[in-house]
Design an enzyme around this catalytic site. Structure first.
Site: not given
Length: 335
Positions: A57, A223
């Protein structure tokens, strides 16, 4: 899978090695564990701020450790929570006698391990730890009764919580006050995103889901969690308006409110497209008589190589505005 990597199993390790090489003035690691990232500029007597979460991320989460923001981050494998032991090691390293505040996203694995680390810090090290769980994602907000656990995922808007809490701790405010400010920021930020392509976890080697070449998914998580609407791709202004409609409805605004806005690329979205969205956000908010104090445009919370964008809006008051204006210096954010 087409990626510039060596062995998939070394993806996180080698990424971390590169970060430490590039930013020795700002970050280091503790407990002989690359996954336990801490500030290279510890200040005695200051509340320590820690976060943690899965890799994949960047800049979230570890990219915001530095001056005026966070003090430590426990780093998990791609899309996986770090361990409670790693979180404890970070906690011990950043504690300087004023206690530690955990700020992390609303994901079950992170909640479980951070709670365990806080208990171990108190029992084994006599370190006072408080926690703030951020959940800014409008798409994952299900119906709930007062007192029920929030279902909102923590996504890009947690950047605003890091920034406000970091500025508060930098002013040497006490732990309870830093927590109050973090909670206030978290309560006043909302995020909505759209995905255009899937992403591939290196160890898996294939996309985790599929989206048609001419399709998009509004509200998809970082995700690959399901969104709220799947359909044909639309013009940028139409996509932007739909996301802002949901944000503004979720946290009502009145004419004259002032906000900070984060336009966030999810990993594979050109800055050109992010600025096209920024243009429309400015027009939309002006029509609502909502004043933008500052735009932040770029990659702040990604999903490896996912194409897409998210919009986060922080409702300001005088206190939050001053904290957002405070200086900060981290590997990925400088102000």
């Amino acid at each position: 899978m087409k990626k510039i990597i060596n062995k998939p199993e070394n993806y996180v390790k080698e990424m971390l090695e590169g970060l430490y090489i590039a930013h020795p003035d700002l970050i280091t690691y503790t407990a002989d564990d690359l996954h336990c990232l801490v500030t290279a500029n510890k200040r005695e007597g200051k509340v320590g701020l820690a976060t943690g979460g899965g890799s994949g991320h960047l800049p979230l989460f570890l990219g915001y450790v530095g001056k005026g923001m966070l003090d430590g981050c426990s780093v998990g494998d791609v899309f996986q929570s770090p361990s409670a032991e790693q979180m404890l090691a970070v906690t011990k390293a950043i504690d300087s006698g004023a206690g530690v505040l955990y700020i992390y996203g609303n994901y079950n694995g992170d909640i479980f391990n951070f709670d365990m680390a806080a208990e171990m810090a108190d029992f084994e090290e006599n370190i006072q730890v408080l926690s703030v769980v951020a959940g800014d994602d409008v798409a994952s907000a299900g119906p709930s009764a007062p007192g029920e656990k929030s279902t909102r995922r923590g996504v890009a808007g947690i950047f605003f919580v890091f920034k406000c809490a970091g500025a508060a701790a930098d002013k040497m405010l006490p732990l309870e006050e830093v927590k109050r400010i973090a909670e206030k920021a978290a309560a006043n930020v909302r995020t909505m995103g759209v995905a255009l392509t899937p992403c591939t976890v290196p160890r898996v080697g294939k996309p985790g889901f599929s989206i048609g070449e001419d399709e998009m998914e509004i509200g998809m998580g970082i995700h690959g969690e399901a969104g709220i609407r799947h359909g044909k791709i639309e013009p940028a202004d139409q996509i932007t308006d739909e996301m802002l409609d949901k944000i503004i409805t979720d946290l009502p605004y009145t004419a004259g409110n002032e906000v900070d806005v984060l336009v966030n690329g999810l990993g594979a979205t050109p800055l050109d497209e992010q600025y096209i969205v920024t243009r429309r956000i400015s027009m939309y908010l002006a029509e609502k008589n909502i004043k933008v104090h500052r735009f932040y445009v770029g990659e702040y919370a990604t999903a490896i190589e996912m194409a897409g964008i998210s919009i986060s809006v922080l409702k300001l008051d005088a206190e939050l505005k001053a904290l957002m204006e405070a200086p900060a210096c981290t590997p990925f954010f400088r102000q």
